[in-house]
Design a protein around this motif. Structure first.
Motif, PDB file in Angstrom:
ATOM      1  N   GLU A 153      29.468  -3.767 -16.293  1.00  0.00           N
ATOM      2  CA  GLU A 153      28.078  -3.826 -16.744  1.00  0.00           C
ATOM      3  C   GLU A 153      27.321  -4.969 -16.083  1.00  0.00           C
ATOM      4  O   GLU A 153      26.157  -4.829 -15.694  1.00  0.00           O
ATOM      5  CB  GLU A 153      28.034  -3.979 -18.268  1.00  0.00           C
ATOM      6  CG  GLU A 153      28.608  -2.806 -19.039  1.00  0.00           C
ATOM      7  CD  GLU A 153      30.120  -2.870 -19.215  1.00  0.00           C
ATOM      8  OE1 GLU A 153      30.674  -1.964 -19.861  1.00  0.00           O
ATOM      9  OE2 GLU A 153      30.749  -3.835 -18.713  1.00  0.00           O
ATOM     10  N   THR A 209      31.333   6.637 -17.599  1.00  0.00           N
ATOM     11  CA  THR A 209      30.118   6.042 -18.173  1.00  0.00           C
ATOM     12  C   THR A 209      30.123   6.081 -19.697  1.00  0.00           C
ATOM     13  O   THR A 209      29.371   5.333 -20.324  1.00  0.00           O
ATOM     14  CB  THR A 209      28.859   6.761 -17.651  1.00  0.00           C
ATOM     15  OG1 THR A 209      28.951   8.163 -17.935  1.00  0.00           O
ATOM     16  CG2 THR A 209      28.714   6.551 -16.146  1.00  0.00           C
ATOM     17  N   LEU A 250      26.960  -0.689 -23.608  1.00  0.00           N
ATOM     18  CA  LEU A 250      25.511  -0.684 -23.398  1.00  0.00           C
ATOM     19  C   LEU A 250      24.832  -1.987 -23.819  1.00  0.00           C
ATOM     20  O   LEU A 250      23.932  -2.457 -23.122  1.00  0.00           O
ATOM     21  CB  LEU A 250      24.875   0.500 -24.113  1.00  0.00           C
ATOM     22  CG  LEU A 250      25.247   1.890 -23.571  1.00  0.00           C
ATOM     23  CD1 LEU A 250      24.409   2.966 -24.247  1.00  0.00           C
ATOM     24  CD2 LEU A 250      25.090   1.966 -22.069  1.00  0.00           C
ATOM     25  N   LEU A 269      25.346  -4.299 -20.982  1.00  0.00           N
ATOM     26  CA  LEU A 269      24.539  -3.904 -19.830  1.00  0.00           C
ATOM     27  C   LEU A 269      23.085  -4.315 -20.027  1.00  0.00           C
ATOM     28  O   LEU A 269      22.452  -4.854 -19.105  1.00  0.00           O
ATOM     29  CB  LEU A 269      24.648  -2.394 -19.609  1.00  0.00           C
ATOM     30  CG  LEU A 269      23.809  -1.804 -18.462  1.00  0.00           C
ATOM     31  CD1 LEU A 269      24.126  -2.477 -17.138  1.00  0.00           C
ATOM     32  CD2 LEU A 269      24.034  -0.296 -18.372  1.00  0.00           C
ATOM     33  N   ARG A 270      22.545  -4.068 -21.210  1.00  0.00           N
ATOM     34  CA  ARG A 270      21.152  -4.470 -21.483  1.00  0.00           C
ATOM     35  C   ARG A 270      20.997  -5.989 -21.372  1.00  0.00           C
ATOM     36  O   ARG A 270      20.007  -6.480 -20.830  1.00  0.00           O
ATOM     37  CB  ARG A 270      20.734  -3.985 -22.867  1.00  0.00           C
ATOM     38  CG  ARG A 270      20.619  -2.467 -22.989  1.00  0.00           C
ATOM     39  CD  ARG A 270      19.951  -2.079 -24.299  1.00  0.00           C
ATOM     40  NE  ARG A 270      19.917  -0.628 -24.444  1.00  0.00           N
ATOM     41  CZ  ARG A 270      20.767   0.083 -25.165  1.00  0.00           C
ATOM     42  NH1 ARG A 270      21.727  -0.541 -25.831  1.00  0.00           N
ATOM     43  NH2 ARG A 270      20.678   1.398 -25.231  1.00  0.00           N
ATOM     44  N   SER A 272      18.637  -7.863 -18.646  1.00  0.00           N
ATOM     45  CA  SER A 272      17.581  -8.759 -19.108  1.00  0.00           C
ATOM     46  C   SER A 272      17.730 -10.146 -18.488  1.00  0.00           C
ATOM     47  O   SER A 272      16.742 -10.761 -18.056  1.00  0.00           O
ATOM     48  CB  SER A 272      17.607  -8.850 -20.634  1.00  0.00           C
ATOM     49  OG  SER A 272      16.665  -9.787 -21.100  1.00  0.00           O
ATOM     50  N   VAL A 283      14.824  -1.094 -12.656  1.00  0.00           N
ATOM     51  CA  VAL A 283      16.064  -0.410 -13.017  1.00  0.00           C
ATOM     52  C   VAL A 283      15.962   1.040 -12.557  1.00  0.00           C
ATOM     53  O   VAL A 283      15.025   1.750 -12.927  1.00  0.00           O
ATOM     54  CB  VAL A 283      16.293  -0.462 -14.537  1.00  0.00           C
ATOM     55  CG1 VAL A 283      17.576   0.287 -14.916  1.00  0.00           C
ATOM     56  CG2 VAL A 283      16.370  -1.915 -15.018  1.00  0.00           C
ATOM     57  N   LEU A 343      20.389   4.590 -14.125  1.00  0.00           N
ATOM     58  CA  LEU A 343      20.776   3.646 -15.170  1.00  0.00           C
ATOM     59  C   LEU A 343      19.886   3.793 -16.393  1.00  0.00           C
ATOM     60  O   LEU A 343      20.362   3.650 -17.529  1.00  0.00           O
ATOM     61  CB  LEU A 343      20.709   2.209 -14.640  1.00  0.00           C
ATOM     62  CG  LEU A 343      21.935   1.688 -13.895  1.00  0.00           C
ATOM     63  CD1 LEU A 343      21.741   0.215 -13.538  1.00  0.00           C
ATOM     64  CD2 LEU A 343      23.197   1.861 -14.708  1.00  0.00           C
ATOM     65  N   GLN A 344      18.622   4.057 -16.201  1.00  0.00           N
ATOM     66  CA  GLN A 344      17.733   4.264 -17.347  1.00  0.00           C
ATOM     67  C   GLN A 344      18.218   5.431 -18.199  1.00  0.00           C
ATOM     68  O   GLN A 344      18.177   5.372 -19.435  1.00  0.00           O
ATOM     69  CB  GLN A 344      16.307   4.509 -16.863  1.00  0.00           C
ATOM     70  CG  GLN A 344      15.625   3.294 -16.251  1.00  0.00           C
ATOM     71  CD  GLN A 344      14.190   3.574 -15.867  1.00  0.00           C
ATOM     72  OE1 GLN A 344      13.512   4.376 -16.500  1.00  0.00           O
ATOM     73  NE2 GLN A 344      13.709   2.921 -14.819  1.00  0.00           N
ATOM     74  N   LEU A 366      21.171   4.312 -20.280  1.00  0.00           N
ATOM     75  CA  LEU A 366      20.752   3.438 -21.379  1.00  0.00           C
ATOM     76  C   LEU A 366      20.049   4.222 -22.480  1.00  0.00           C
ATOM     77  O   LEU A 366      20.119   3.852 -23.657  1.00  0.00           O
ATOM     78  CB  LEU A 366      19.825   2.347 -20.844  1.00  0.00           C
ATOM     79  CG  LEU A 366      20.498   1.287 -19.965  1.00  0.00           C
ATOM     80  CD1 LEU A 366      19.451   0.462 -19.240  1.00  0.00           C
ATOM     81  CD2 LEU A 366      21.392   0.394 -20.810  1.00  0.00           C
ATOM     82  N   THR A 368      26.209   8.114 -24.234  1.00  0.00           N
ATOM     83  CA  THR A 368      26.828   7.406 -23.117  1.00  0.00           C
ATOM     84  C   THR A 368      27.947   6.501 -23.589  1.00  0.00           C
ATOM     85  O   THR A 368      29.034   6.474 -23.046  1.00  0.00           O
ATOM     86  CB  THR A 368      25.788   6.561 -22.359  1.00  0.00           C
ATOM     87  OG1 THR A 368      24.766   7.425 -21.863  1.00  0.00           O
ATOM     88  CG2 THR A 368      26.436   5.825 -21.201  1.00  0.00           C
ATOM     89  N   GLU A 387      27.584   2.085 -29.580  1.00  0.00           N
ATOM     90  CA  GLU A 387      27.040   0.736 -29.725  1.00  0.00           C
ATOM     91  C   GLU A 387      27.853  -0.033 -30.753  1.00  0.00           C
ATOM     92  O   GLU A 387      27.677  -1.176 -30.971  1.00  0.00           O
ATOM     93  CB  GLU A 387      25.571   0.836 -30.172  1.00  0.00           C
ATOM     94  CG  GLU A 387      24.711   1.620 -29.192  1.00  0.00           C
ATOM     95  CD  GLU A 387      23.851   0.732 -28.332  1.00  0.00           C
ATOM     96  OE1 GLU A 387      23.833  -0.478 -28.581  1.00  0.00           O
ATOM     97  OE2 GLU A 387      23.182   1.241 -27.433  1.00  0.00           O
TER      98      GLU A 387
END
Length: 213
Positions: A149, A173, A178, A181-182, A186, A197, A201-202, A205, A210, A213
């Motif tokens: 990530e 994936t 996630l 990765l976020r 950032s 991005v 990848l968008q 996310l 995917t 969380e």
């Protein structure tokens, strides 16, 4: 048949692990080790402590430079028994660095002291990334590796779109972290505000399937 860089990586891992040096594989070799269709140009390794670069030089092959060679640093400087490390950088970022050519493969080890980014999740310069290392294998040797990530965020910042696509094609994936990765995206954006991005990848996310969380 193993690629030359994997044989060199396995040999380096054997030495670093044997000395209990804390290390982490970065860059293109880390991506290729996950199966991405790229050929690493070199092997980049981060070390946890500055002194570990010199410790590595005691077990990695360091040639002796003849005494008549001029002392000015050549463009292709490599670590030697007499000068195993280089120190360079500026006030906000200081490097302790070593470079070897092992069986024709360039291997670079570095400790980077960068207090200004200590709170950011960045691939090479932040201590935070060490908490997220993944353990991979190469020819039977354990390879502590930067999380994928964080690598993806680095690729976005560097506009390495083809490498991003090769990486997404190679990894599962559904197992991406996630939130990590976020966070990495950032934190990269705080240094590269205008980075974009890519859509691939968008979509990852935005897709709740995917990864959990």
């Amino acid at each position: 048949m193993s690629a030359p860089w994997t044989t060199t990586l396995a040999a380096v891992a054997e030495q670093l692990n044997g000395q209990r040096i804390e290390w982490m594989l970065l860059g293109s070799a880390a991506t290729a080790l996950r199966g991405a269709a790229i050929v690493p140009g070199d092997i980049d390794i981060a070390l946890r402590e500055a002194g570990d670069v010199a410790r590595a030089a005691t077990v990695l092959p360091t040639p002796v430079v003849p005494s008549h060679v001029e002392s000015d640093e050549p463009p292709d400087w490599i670590s030697t028994a007499a000068e195993p490390t280089l120190h360079f950088g500026h006030g906000d970022e200081r490097w302790t660095f070593g470079r070897w050519f092992i069986d024709g493969v360039k291997v670079e080890l570095a400790y980077i002291d960068a207090p200004a980014v200590a709170a950011l999740m960045l691939e090479a310069r932040s201590p935070l990334v060490w908490q997220e290392r993944e353990m991979l294998k190469c020819q039977g040797h354990a390879i502590p590796t930067v999380p994928i990530e964080v690598q993806l965020a680095t690729m976005v910042a560097r506009q390495q779109d083809s490498r991003i696509e090769a990486t997404i094609a190679a990894v599962d994936t559904t197992r991406l972290n996630l939130p990590l990765l976020r966070r990495a995206l950032s934190d990269e954006q705080s240094e590269v505000p205008d980075m974009t991005v890519p859509e691939s990848l968008q979509r990852l996310l935005a897709n709740p399937a995917t990864a959990a969380e």
